[in-house]
Design a protein around this motif. Structure first.
Motif, PDB file in Angstrom:
ATOM      1  N   THR A  55       0.865  -1.096  -0.062  1.00 45.17           N
ATOM      2  CA  THR A  55      -0.091  -0.035   0.115  1.00 45.17           C
ATOM      3  C   THR A  55       1.053   1.320   0.138  1.00 45.17           C
ATOM      4  O   THR A  55       1.935   1.339   0.468  1.00 45.17           O
ATOM      5  CB  THR A  55      -0.796   0.043   1.245  1.00 45.17           C
ATOM      6  OG1 THR A  55      -1.836  -1.284   1.119  1.00 45.17           O
ATOM      7  CG2 THR A  55      -1.738   1.300   1.369  1.00 45.17           C
ATOM      8  N   LEU A  56       0.440   2.231  -0.960  1.00 39.60           N
ATOM      9  CA  LEU A  56       1.125   3.455  -0.943  1.00 39.60           C
ATOM     10  C   LEU A  56       0.435   4.583  -0.263  1.00 39.60           C
ATOM     11  O   LEU A  56      -0.896   4.762  -0.428  1.00 39.60           O
ATOM     12  CB  LEU A  56       1.681   4.021  -2.178  1.00 39.60           C
ATOM     13  CG  LEU A  56       2.772   3.298  -2.748  1.00 39.60           C
ATOM     14  CD1 LEU A  56       2.743   1.903  -3.375  1.00 39.60           C
ATOM     15  CD2 LEU A  56       3.240   3.883  -3.997  1.00 39.60           C
ATOM     16  N   ARG A  57       0.858   5.225   0.624  1.00 40.21           N
ATOM     17  CA  ARG A  57       0.217   6.267   1.319  1.00 40.21           C
ATOM     18  C   ARG A  57       1.052   7.856   1.399  1.00 40.21           C
ATOM     19  O   ARG A  57       2.242   7.420   1.278  1.00 40.21           O
ATOM     20  CB  ARG A  57      -0.327   6.046   2.953  1.00 40.21           C
ATOM     21  CG  ARG A  57      -1.058   4.876   2.928  1.00 40.21           C
ATOM     22  CD  ARG A  57      -1.546   4.654   4.401  1.00 40.21           C
ATOM     23  NE  ARG A  57      -2.269   3.454   4.630  1.00 40.21           N
ATOM     24  CZ  ARG A  57      -3.546   3.375   4.881  1.00 40.21           C
ATOM     25  NH1 ARG A  57      -4.291   4.443   5.063  1.00 40.21           N
ATOM     26  NH2 ARG A  57      -4.065   2.104   5.130  1.00 40.21           N
ATOM     27  N   ALA A  58       0.314   8.783   1.565  1.00 39.56           N
ATOM     28  CA  ALA A  58       1.113  10.119   1.796  1.00 39.56           C
ATOM     29  C   ALA A  58       2.098   9.998   2.760  1.00 39.56           C
ATOM     30  O   ALA A  58       1.594   9.453   3.894  1.00 39.56           O
ATOM     31  CB  ALA A  58       0.154  11.274   1.617  1.00 39.56           C
ATOM     32  N   GLY A  59       3.275  10.294   2.548  1.00 38.51           N
ATOM     33  CA  GLY A  59       4.387  10.251   3.501  1.00 38.51           C
ATOM     34  C   GLY A  59       4.502  11.711   3.999  1.00 38.51           C
ATOM     35  O   GLY A  59       4.068  12.719   3.754  1.00 38.51           O
ATOM     36  N   GLY A  63       6.061  12.744  -0.257  1.00 40.81           N
ATOM     37  CA  GLY A  63       6.220  11.792  -1.099  1.00 40.81           C
ATOM     38  C   GLY A  63       5.171  10.512  -0.642  1.00 40.81           C
ATOM     39  O   GLY A  63       4.095  10.915   0.057  1.00 40.81           O
ATOM     40  N   SER A  64       5.564   9.395  -0.993  1.00 46.13           N
ATOM     41  CA  SER A  64       4.751   8.166  -0.669  1.00 46.13           C
ATOM     42  C   SER A  64       5.328   7.407   0.330  1.00 46.13           C
ATOM     43  O   SER A  64       6.634   7.235   0.022  1.00 46.13           O
ATOM     44  CB  SER A  64       3.854   7.639  -1.681  1.00 46.13           C
ATOM     45  OG  SER A  64       4.722   7.027  -2.611  1.00 46.13           O
ATOM     46  N   THR A  65       4.745   6.760   1.080  1.00 47.96           N
ATOM     47  CA  THR A  65       5.383   5.563   2.065  1.00 47.96           C
ATOM     48  C   THR A  65       4.839   4.233   1.597  1.00 47.96           C
ATOM     49  O   THR A  65       3.303   4.208   1.536  1.00 47.96           O
ATOM     50  CB  THR A  65       5.062   6.088   3.534  1.00 47.96           C
ATOM     51  OG1 THR A  65       5.644   7.174   3.668  1.00 47.96           O
ATOM     52  CG2 THR A  65       5.568   4.824   4.399  1.00 47.96           C
TER      53      THR A  65
END
Length: 118
Positions: A55-59, A63-65
């Protein structure tokens, strides 16, 4: 013709614990669905376990985490899908009603139309 996404949800632990007979019932339902839907099926697939999901989420730095596992932590998970082309949602509901997941107490089927762009 419109396009509809059939999303198949269920309890992953129940799916993993199913007997061969229960799995055969589900497989039979999918074969019957595919035979009825025929060329209306544009795409379909069974998904791997949520243990294989990323899963990619806003970091915090903009960026993304990336994390292991599904996006929402829920009891029911997305297990598969069909993408169909049909004249109306009633046709898709009628077809999807034959899937075993539509009648089991630990799963469900969601139908959503795709946005049509001109």
């Amino acid at each position: 013709m419109a396009q509809y996404l059939i999303l198949i949800y269920g309890n992953e632990q129940r799916w993993d614990a199913m007997s061969p007979e229960e799995m055969a019932q589900i497989d039979d339902g999918h074969r019957a669905f595919q035979a009825k839907a025929g060329e209306a099926i544009i795409a379909s697939g069974q998904l791997e376990s949520t243990t294989r999901a990323s899963t990619l989420r806003a970091g915090s730095e903009g960026g993304s985490t990336v994390t292991d596992g599904p996006f929402p932590e829920t009891k029911e998970v997305l297990g598969g899908f069909y993408l169909l082309e049909a004249t109306d949602v009633s046709t898709v509901i009628s077809l999807a009603g034959g899937l075993a997941e539509a009648t089991h107490d630990h799963s469900g089927v969601e139908i959503r139309p795709l946005v049509q762009r001109d």
